[in-house]
Design a protein around this motif. Structure first.
Motif, PDB file in Angstrom:
ATOM      1  N   MET A  76     156.615 -65.723  -7.828  1.00  0.00           N
ATOM      2  CA  MET A  76     155.189 -66.493  -7.896  1.00  0.00           C
ATOM      3  C   MET A  76     154.104 -65.385  -7.940  1.00  0.00           C
ATOM      4  SD  MET A  76     155.741 -69.643  -8.591  1.00  0.00           S
ATOM      5  CE  MET A  76     154.201 -70.250  -8.387  1.00  0.00           C
ATOM      6  N   ARG A  77     154.079 -64.531  -6.955  1.00  0.00           N
ATOM      7  CA  ARG A  77     153.249 -63.326  -6.879  1.00  0.00           C
ATOM      8  C   ARG A  77     153.153 -62.451  -8.275  1.00  0.00           C
ATOM      9  NH1 ARG A  77     153.938 -61.007  -1.519  1.00  0.00           N
ATOM     10  NH2 ARG A  77     153.145 -62.855  -0.698  1.00  0.00           N
ATOM     11  N   VAL A  78     154.337 -62.091  -8.603  1.00  0.00           N
ATOM     12  CA  VAL A  78     154.299 -61.497  -9.772  1.00  0.00           C
ATOM     13  C   VAL A  78     153.869 -61.956 -10.946  1.00  0.00           C
ATOM     14  CG1 VAL A  78     156.128 -60.579 -11.590  1.00  0.00           C
ATOM     15  CG2 VAL A  78     156.512 -60.225  -9.058  1.00  0.00           C
ATOM     16  N   SER A  79     153.929 -63.280 -11.063  1.00  0.00           N
ATOM     17  CA  SER A  79     153.312 -64.218 -12.073  1.00  0.00           C
ATOM     18  C   SER A  79     151.843 -64.470 -12.080  1.00  0.00           C
ATOM     19  CB  SER A  79     154.046 -65.391 -12.102  1.00  0.00           C
ATOM     20  OG  SER A  79     155.361 -65.544 -12.212  1.00  0.00           O
ATOM     21  N   LEU A  80     151.074 -64.093 -11.033  1.00  0.00           N
ATOM     22  CA  LEU A  80     149.776 -64.446 -10.844  1.00  0.00           C
ATOM     23  C   LEU A  80     148.802 -63.752 -11.881  1.00  0.00           C
ATOM     24  CD1 LEU A  80     149.139 -64.213  -6.932  1.00  0.00           C
ATOM     25  CD2 LEU A  80     149.131 -66.200  -8.548  1.00  0.00           C
ATOM     26  N   SER A  81     149.324 -62.679 -12.313  1.00  0.00           N
ATOM     27  CA  SER A  81     148.626 -61.810 -13.286  1.00  0.00           C
ATOM     28  C   SER A  81     148.653 -62.690 -14.745  1.00  0.00           C
ATOM     29  CB  SER A  81     148.677 -60.402 -13.577  1.00  0.00           C
ATOM     30  OG  SER A  81     150.197 -60.209 -13.781  1.00  0.00           O
ATOM     31  N   SER A  82     149.944 -62.979 -15.044  1.00  0.00           N
ATOM     32  CA  SER A  82     150.148 -63.822 -16.359  1.00  0.00           C
ATOM     33  C   SER A  82     149.299 -65.057 -16.390  1.00  0.00           C
ATOM     34  CB  SER A  82     151.399 -64.115 -16.486  1.00  0.00           C
ATOM     35  OG  SER A  82     152.308 -62.660 -16.663  1.00  0.00           O
ATOM     36  N   LEU A  83     149.403 -65.698 -14.958  1.00  0.00           N
ATOM     37  CA  LEU A  83     148.495 -66.984 -15.028  1.00  0.00           C
ATOM     38  C   LEU A  83     146.934 -66.895 -15.241  1.00  0.00           C
ATOM     39  CD1 LEU A  83     148.452 -70.013 -14.229  1.00  0.00           C
ATOM     40  CD2 LEU A  83     148.131 -69.103 -11.644  1.00  0.00           C
ATOM     41  N   ARG A  84     146.494 -65.669 -14.631  1.00  0.00           N
ATOM     42  CA  ARG A  84     144.973 -65.247 -14.637  1.00  0.00           C
ATOM     43  C   ARG A  84     144.710 -65.042 -16.184  1.00  0.00           C
ATOM     44  NH1 ARG A  84     145.309 -61.766 -11.450  1.00  0.00           N
ATOM     45  NH2 ARG A  84     144.446 -62.919  -9.730  1.00  0.00           N
ATOM     46  N   SER A  85     145.639 -64.153 -16.826  1.00  0.00           N
ATOM     47  CA  SER A  85     145.400 -64.142 -18.333  1.00  0.00           C
ATOM     48  C   SER A  85     145.514 -65.364 -19.234  1.00  0.00           C
ATOM     49  CB  SER A  85     146.428 -62.913 -18.783  1.00  0.00           C
ATOM     50  OG  SER A  85     146.181 -61.833 -18.060  1.00  0.00           O
ATOM     51  N   ALA A  86     146.318 -66.186 -18.899  1.00  0.00           N
ATOM     52  CA  ALA A  86     146.492 -67.479 -19.765  1.00  0.00           C
ATOM     53  C   ALA A  86     145.469 -68.273 -19.615  1.00  0.00           C
ATOM     54  CB  ALA A  86     147.669 -68.143 -19.342  1.00  0.00           C
ATOM     55  N   ILE A  87     144.684 -68.336 -18.431  1.00  0.00           N
ATOM     56  CA  ILE A  87     143.529 -69.248 -18.070  1.00  0.00           C
ATOM     57  C   ILE A  87     142.412 -68.724 -18.804  1.00  0.00           C
ATOM     58  CG2 ILE A  87     141.946 -70.140 -16.407  1.00  0.00           C
ATOM     59  CD1 ILE A  87     144.561 -70.744 -14.725  1.00  0.00           C
ATOM     60  N   LEU A 128     153.421 -74.003 -20.696  1.00  0.00           N
ATOM     61  CA  LEU A 128     153.696 -72.548 -20.790  1.00  0.00           C
ATOM     62  C   LEU A 128     154.502 -71.754 -19.937  1.00  0.00           C
ATOM     63  CD1 LEU A 128     149.894 -71.511 -21.667  1.00  0.00           C
ATOM     64  CD2 LEU A 128     151.682 -71.896 -23.160  1.00  0.00           C
ATOM     65  N   LEU A 129     155.602 -70.994 -20.340  1.00  0.00           N
ATOM     66  CA  LEU A 129     156.500 -70.380 -19.446  1.00  0.00           C
ATOM     67  C   LEU A 129     155.846 -69.191 -19.137  1.00  0.00           C
ATOM     68  CD1 LEU A 129     160.025 -70.838 -20.860  1.00  0.00           C
ATOM     69  CD2 LEU A 129     159.464 -71.633 -18.517  1.00  0.00           C
ATOM     70  N   LEU A 130     155.886 -68.844 -17.871  1.00  0.00           N
ATOM     71  CA  LEU A 130     155.507 -67.700 -16.938  1.00  0.00           C
ATOM     72  C   LEU A 130     156.857 -66.814 -16.672  1.00  0.00           C
ATOM     73  CD1 LEU A 130     152.548 -68.602 -15.104  1.00  0.00           C
ATOM     74  CD2 LEU A 130     152.455 -67.630 -17.515  1.00  0.00           C
ATOM     75  N   ARG A 131     157.339 -65.928 -17.566  1.00  0.00           N
ATOM     76  CA  ARG A 131     158.539 -65.448 -16.956  1.00  0.00           C
ATOM     77  C   ARG A 131     158.591 -64.254 -15.869  1.00  0.00           C
ATOM     78  NH1 ARG A 131     162.162 -63.974 -22.339  1.00  0.00           N
ATOM     79  NH2 ARG A 131     163.531 -63.276 -20.447  1.00  0.00           N
ATOM     80  N   SER A 132     159.177 -64.437 -14.549  1.00  0.00           N
ATOM     81  CA  SER A 132     158.892 -63.496 -13.673  1.00  0.00           C
ATOM     82  C   SER A 132     159.493 -62.237 -14.030  1.00  0.00           C
ATOM     83  CB  SER A 132     159.450 -64.210 -12.248  1.00  0.00           C
ATOM     84  OG  SER A 132     160.910 -64.301 -12.434  1.00  0.00           O
TER      85      SER A 132
END
Length: 483
Positions: free
Chosen positions: A89-100, A64-68
């Motif tokens: 990486m910090r900007v992408s944390l919310s996307s990571l949390r949502s994906a999990i 899964l790509l997390l675009r910053s």
């Protein structure tokens, strides 16, 4: 049901490649379900997508790509590469949390690379095991953990008085070889580096892209409770070498590079490349060209436009600038060397080149990916470090492992002139010294293969991580049934 593990890779080929190889190893050797999250910036999105497609052609991994997105409003344009990656990486944390959160089968563990330690808080939220995967070596891990806990006076003596940094149980780090963040004590990158060392000690384990025979000294210190083990706390798992295997070459590049190599004698070509982001000053490029020409040795040189201000200037950019590359080479260079050399703009299939029998040397920036690819193919090196921890890597390669040679002064400190470059190329390619180095690196190649094979030290080390993930999954099942 297989244990499910998530991996998080930060932008840049130096991180994405080993994370993908780790994912493939966990899937094929240890029967885990693996999801890889890759943070990608818009500038390198196409390049990253191509790498992911070529690496995962067997569909072993869920990727899964997390675009910053655009971070220009969050960071200065002249900020360091490290700072930009940390913001991404910090900007992408919310996307990571949502994906999990959206996953039906949530991972039992999250493995983050060294720029992703803030994401360990996400692992805590979902009651997951958390590991840090250091894509470089154990000496780097030891330095990072020690620097984060040592008295400020010790760091002052290292950076201000230029005294060696004496790390318990490890080879001291000389000032001229030290990692870049320690040199910028008032910069945000220094505080990130110190935080990284502290974060590593809170993980459930530290995975390192090395192996026992390569770094027994540093690994021993990290485990010894009377040395670094007392502050490292987390168990250390050497799981390397993880690097790109020599597979089928990209069709679009085969005729230009590998077919040319097919026509050259065995171990007669030196490969020259400074990684996915390394650039040279204009004056140094001229001297390097003359040095290669004067050496009269066959070469492949991956050329990028020069940069007089930033040695990592191409790190997060797409492959552009290939047109007109002859403009920054000496007049007539391409014509004079067309029978012995091949100049490739921007990119070349490095794993396939280093695995080709015609290649006998590698003039390298000493990024750890490139270092491992060189060792795994039994290719001797000329060390040419540019930034990050590359000087430490180069010092290890030249002085401890003795599989490389170097210039009298690091290239980042002054221009290496053509006569010295000529001498280094000839030393590694035709002199008796080069033959001895090639024999040593071939022995190291055998050691690397043994460590990664079933029953080897790295195989067993990664097996323990897989067992921990399985145990965690069974515990979660038992809790769910009990509830």
């Amino acid at each position: 049901m297989k244990p499910h593990v998530a991996l998080l890779a930060s932008p840049g080929m130096g991180h994405v490649i080993p994370v993908l190889e780790l994912g493939k190893r966990l899937s094929t050797h240890h029967n885990l379900h693996v999801t890889v999250f890759v943070v990608a910036c818009d500038n390198s999105l196409q390049q990253t997508s191509q790498l992911l497609n070529s690496t995962n052609h067997e569909n072993l991994l869920d990727i899964l790509l997390l675009r910053s997105g655009d971070i220009s409003g969050l960071v200065d344009s002249d900020a360091s590469i490290v700072t930009k990656i940390l913001v991404m990486m910090r900007v992408s944390l919310s996307s990571l949390r949502s994906a999990i959160s959206a996953m039906k089968c949530r991972p039992t563990a999250l493995i983050v690379d060294l720029f992703g330690t803030e994401a360990m808080a996400v692992a805590d939220e979902f009651n997951m095991l958390k590991y840090v995967f250091i894509t470089t070596n154990a000496w780097y891990v030891a330095t990072s953990i020690y620097a984060a806990t040592v008295d400020k006076k010790v760091l002052d003596e290292h950076t201000n008085q230029k005294l060696p940094l004496k790390i318990p149980g490890c080879t001291p780090v000389r000032f001229e070889d030290t990692i870049e963040p320690l040199l910028y004590r008032n910069d945000a990158v220094f505080y990130w580096y110190i935080r990284l060392g502290m974060d590593m000690t809170t993980a459930d384990g530290i995975l390192v892209n090395t192996w026992e025979d390569l770094e027994s000294k540093s690994l021993g210190a990290l485990r010894d409770t009377k040395m670094l083990g007392r502050i490292a706390k987390a168990p250390v798992y050497p799981i390397g070498p993880l690097a790109r295997p020599v597979g089928p070459p990209p069709v679009s590049r085969k005729d230009a590079v590998l077919d040319w190599l097919d026509k050259q004698p065995t171990e007669s070509v030196i490969y020259v490349s400074f990684g996915s982001g390394g650039t040279l000053p204009a004056k140094q490029m001229i001297e390097l060209a003359w040095g290669l020409e004067q050496s009269q040795q066959r070469f492949i040189w991956v050329v990028r436009p020069p940069s007089d201000h930033d040695a990592s200037g191409s790190y997060l950019t797409a492959d552009n600038g290939s047109a007109g590359f002859s403009d920054y080479l000496p007049d007539g260079f391409l014509k004079r060397t067309h029978n012995v050399g091949l100049v490739v703009p921007m990119w070349a299939p490095q794993a396939q080149i280093l695995g080709h029998p015609s290649v006998g040397g590698f003039l390298s920036h000493c990024g750890w990916n490139s270092t491992l690819e060189s060792i795994m193919n039994g290719v001797a090196m000329v060390a040419w470090p540019l930034y990050a921890e590359q000087k430490m890597n180069a010092a290890m390669l030249t002085e401890e492992l003795r599989v490389a040679i170097r210039s009298k002064v690091w290239p980042s400190e002054r221009t290496v002139e053509r006569d010295e470059i000529e001498m280094m190329v000839r030393r590694i390619m035709v002199d008796k010294e080069g033959l001895a180095i090639r024999n040593r690196v071939k022995q190291m190649k055998n050691s690397a293969i043994k460590a990664s094979s079933e029953g080897g030290s790295s195989y067993n080390s990664l097996s323990q991580v897989a067992v921990d993930c399985e145990t965690s999954l069974q515990c979660l099942k038992a809790m769910a049934q009990g509830g």
